[in-house]
Design an enzyme around this catalytic site. Structure first.
Site, PDB file in Angstrom:
ATOM      1  N   GLY A  20       0.784  -1.230   0.000  1.00  0.00           N
ATOM      2  CA  GLY A  20       0.000   0.000   0.000  1.00  0.00           C
ATOM      3  C   GLY A  20       0.813   1.274   0.000  1.00  0.00           C
ATOM      4  CG  ASN A  22       1.789   3.870  -5.832  1.00  0.00           C
ATOM      5  OD1 ASN A  22       2.102   5.028  -6.037  1.00  0.00           O
ATOM      6  ND2 ASN A  22       2.381   2.849  -6.443  1.00  0.00           N
ATOM      7  CG  MET A  94      -0.638  -7.954  -7.147  1.00  0.00           C
ATOM      8  SD  MET A  94       0.157  -6.950  -8.425  1.00  0.00           S
ATOM      9  CE  MET A  94       1.212  -8.164  -9.169  1.00  0.00           C
ATOM     10  CB  ILE A  96      -7.058  -9.645 -14.571  1.00  0.00           C
ATOM     11  CG1 ILE A  96      -5.536  -9.586 -14.727  1.00  0.00           C
ATOM     12  CG2 ILE A  96      -7.746  -9.159 -15.844  1.00  0.00           C
ATOM     13  CD1 ILE A  96      -4.962 -10.523 -15.760  1.00  0.00           C
ATOM     14  CG  LEU A  97     -10.652  -5.119 -11.871  1.00  0.00           C
ATOM     15  CD1 LEU A  97     -10.718  -3.603 -11.925  1.00  0.00           C
ATOM     16  CD2 LEU A  97     -11.383  -5.651 -10.653  1.00  0.00           C
ATOM     17  CG  HIS A 113       2.393  -1.547 -15.641  1.00  0.00           C
ATOM     18  ND1 HIS A 113       2.127  -2.794 -15.132  1.00  0.00           N
ATOM     19  CD2 HIS A 113       3.358  -1.720 -16.581  1.00  0.00           C
ATOM     20  CE1 HIS A 113       2.889  -3.689 -15.751  1.00  0.00           C
ATOM     21  NE2 HIS A 113       3.649  -3.055 -16.636  1.00  0.00           N
ATOM     22  CG  ASP A 149      -0.523  -3.833 -17.336  1.00  0.00           C
ATOM     23  OD1 ASP A 149      -1.263  -3.295 -16.495  1.00  0.00           O
ATOM     24  OD2 ASP A 149       0.276  -4.734 -17.041  1.00  0.00           O
ATOM     25  CD  GLU A 178       5.139   2.575  -9.068  1.00  0.00           C
ATOM     26  OE1 GLU A 178       4.252   2.331  -8.220  1.00  0.00           O
ATOM     27  OE2 GLU A 178       5.831   1.690  -9.587  1.00  0.00           O
TER      28      GLU A 178
END
Length: 192
Positions: A20, A22, A94, A96-97, A113, A149, A178
């Site tokens: 966490g 970011n 991590m 994928i929706l 990313h 991505d 980032e």
């Protein structure tokens, strides 16, 4: 369609899977006077995600879902709508929706990313950049679509790869960038 109107702040959810860092950076950004966001929810697919501690520290609602099937995604969508969430930031998330999840928030999900997309989608980006003797790596914030991505790029930051870099040393330097790039990307994405 711009989501920002006047001085209204927009309710967002941040999705995490790990430490966490970011998320913490985005929370600090959300506390600034000029920030256009309020982080209303933190969502994770990992009960042990260290980043969930920030929910306790900053008193932000948190929920953990397994994201294993469409039923769990429907529960997530229900929670987001119930909490009046209008924008989603993926920060080290991590999973994928699904296409149908993304459709529910079309143009309102962004991701950070650790590579200069379209180079090195997916995992192990630092290793790939070093192995291929790239001069630069970096990070990208992009809109999320149904391909990994591959969504429209909002902004990027280059980071020079040093001769003696390891994936770990490169990752540390990219992470610093980032934390600067993501808030700027949110402001830009909300005004598009």
């Amino acid at each position: 369609m711009a989501l920002l109107t006047g001085s209204n702040r927009i309710n967002i959810a941040v999705f995490i899977s790990g430490t966490g860092s970011n998320l913490n950076s985005l929370i600090k950004f959300s506390k600034l006077k000029k920030s256009p966001i309020i982080i209303k929810m933190i969502i994770s697919n990992n009960y042990k995600a260290k980043g969930l501690q920030f929910a306790n520290i900053y008193k932000i609602k948190k929920k953990v879902f397994d994201f294993k099937n469409t039923l769990s995604e429907k529960k997530v969508i229900y929670e987001l709508k119930k909490n009046d969430i209008h924008f989603i930031c993926l920060a080290g998330f991590m999973k994928i929706l699904s296409r149908s999840f993304i459709k529910n928030f079309k143009g309102k999900i962004i991701n950070i990313h650790p590579s200069l997309l379209p180079k090195y989608k997916g995992l192990n980006t630092y290793e790939k950049a070093i192995k291929n003797k790239d001069k630069y790596s970096g990070c990208t914030v992009h809109f999320v679509n149904s391909k990994l991505d591959s969504g429209k790029i909002i902004n990027q930051k280059k980071v020079k790869i040093n001769k003696f870099d390891t994936p770990e040393t490169l990752a540390k330097r990219i992470l610093i960038q980032e934390h600067k790039l993501y808030p700027a990307a949110i402001i830009k994405a909300l005004s598009l």
